[in-house]
Design an enzyme around this catalytic site. Structure first.
Site, PDB file in Angstrom:
ATOM      1  N   HIS A 117      -2.779  -5.797 -10.208  1.00 21.62           N
ATOM      2  CA  HIS A 117      -3.857  -4.862  -9.898  1.00 21.62           C
ATOM      3  C   HIS A 117      -5.196  -5.510 -10.259  1.00 21.62           C
ATOM      4  CE1 HIS A 117      -5.642  -0.959  -9.144  1.00 21.62           C
ATOM      5  NE2 HIS A 117      -6.407  -1.196 -10.199  1.00 21.62           N
ATOM      6  N   MET A 132       0.783  -1.230   0.000  1.00 23.07           N
ATOM      7  CA  MET A 132       0.000   0.000   0.000  1.00 23.07           C
ATOM      8  C   MET A 132       0.824   1.294   0.000  1.00 23.07           C
ATOM      9  SD  MET A 132      -2.768  -1.343  -0.517  1.00 23.07           S
ATOM     10  CE  MET A 132      -3.921   0.027  -0.487  1.00 23.07           C
ATOM     11  N   ARG A 133       2.143   1.159  -0.042  1.00 29.73           N
ATOM     12  CA  ARG A 133       2.961   2.380  -0.079  1.00 29.73           C
ATOM     13  C   ARG A 133       3.479   2.630  -1.476  1.00 29.73           C
ATOM     14  NH1 ARG A 133       7.229   2.312   4.839  1.00 29.73           N
ATOM     15  NH2 ARG A 133       5.679   2.208   6.479  1.00 29.73           N
TER      16      ARG A 133
HETATM   17  C1  GRF Z   1      -4.986  -7.891  -4.790  1.00 35.27           C
HETATM   18  O1  GRF Z   1      -6.312  -7.799  -5.244  1.00 35.27           O
HETATM   19  C2  GRF Z   1      -4.038  -7.164  -5.696  1.00 35.27           C
HETATM   20  O2  GRF Z   1      -4.490  -7.106  -7.011  1.00 35.27           O
HETATM   21  C3  GRF Z   1      -4.028  -5.769  -5.110  1.00 35.27           C
HETATM   22  O3  GRF Z   1      -4.126  -5.958  -3.730  1.00 35.27           O
HETATM   23  C4  GRF Z   1      -4.803  -7.174  -3.459  1.00 35.27           C
HETATM   24  C5  GRF Z   1      -3.965  -7.953  -2.500  1.00 35.27           C
HETATM   25  O4  GRF Z   1      -4.647  -9.083  -2.030  1.00 35.27           O
HETATM   26  N1  GRF Z   1      -2.862  -5.037  -5.532  1.00 35.27           N
HETATM   27  P1  GRF Z   1      -3.869 -10.166  -1.159  1.00 35.27           P
HETATM   28  O5  GRF Z   1      -3.270  -9.410   0.019  1.00 35.27           O
HETATM   29  O6  GRF Z   1      -2.815 -10.763  -2.022  1.00 35.27           O
HETATM   30  O7  GRF Z   1      -4.897 -11.158  -0.715  1.00 35.27           O
END
Ligand code: GRF
Length: 204
Positions: free
Chosen positions: A113, A94-95
């Site tokens: 994504h 998230m960063r």
């Molecule tokens: C996924 O949907 C990915 O596409 C997005 O963040 C989510 C992470 O899910 N970037 P997880 O933590 O792997 O279950």
């Protein structure tokens, strides 16, 4: 990246289902990975439990991002270089990565994504696509560039939003799709099967 087996760092901040899907493919021998490392910025992220389960080393970054982006970037580069990391997979991290970090690992950082980019870039992509009423959405794996969710696209998979489908069912379908797609693309990256021309990525 000359060795046959590479060292991979997965960056994740949350649940870690993609992290686990990658780790399973390493254990199965599908991914040519000698060492896998988890980098996270969240102390209580469930992904850390998953790493423990598979005895994968996890490195916890400072929970408050340092204001000095350059210092932060150099520290991160140093961590990865000392672990001899060849490639980086972002999986729900998230960063925003500092520009100099992205430059240092140019075309060696990929992200997954949960939409068909460039549609629904940014946060809450699945629910935004669902609420917008699109009939198809999906998952995208792309190289990471300085602009968030805008790097060269490597692969996309479509998920159809069928009549009557709930948001939670769509989320499940997209995650299932991601868990298949991401290891496939990492396999191509680690085996140096991706060629980039301008921003078009070809599989060789
Ligand atoms: C996924 O949907 C990915 O596409 C997005 O963040 C989510 C992470 O899910 N970037 P997880 O933590 O792997 O279950």
């Amino acid at each position: 990246m000359k060795k046959t087996k590479k060292n991979l760092a997965v960056f994740a901040s949350g649940n870690g289902s993609n992290f686990e899907a990658i780790v399973k493919k390493i254990k199965e021998g599908f991914l040519p990975v000698a060492k896998c490392l988890l980098i996270t910025d969240k102390k209580n992220a469930f992904v850390r439990k998953r790493a423990q389960k598979y005895q994968i080393k996890s490195i916890l970054l400072d929970s408050v991002p340092c204001k000095n982006k350059e210092k932060q970037s150099q520290e991160l580069i140093q961590i990865l270089e000392s672990e001899k990391i060849d490639a980086v997979a972002l999986a729900g991290y998230m960063r925003i990565l500092p520009a100099s970090f992205v430059k240092h690992f140019k075309y060696r950082i990929v992200n997954i994504h949960p939409s068909l980019l460039p549609s629904f870039a940014g946060k809450k992509a699945i629910s935004r696509a669902f609420n917008y009423g699109v009939k198809i959405t999906g998952a995208t794996v792309h190289f990471v560039s300085r602009e968030v969710d805008r790097g060269p696209i490597i692969a996309q998979r479509v998920v159809e939003i069928k009549k009557g489908m709930s948001l939670s069912k769509l989320e499940k379908e997209i995650h299932k799709t991601e868990h298949r797609l991401y290891p496939e693309i990492l396999n191509l990256l680690l085996n140096q099967k991706l060629k980039i021309k301008n921003r078009r990525v070809e599989i060789i």
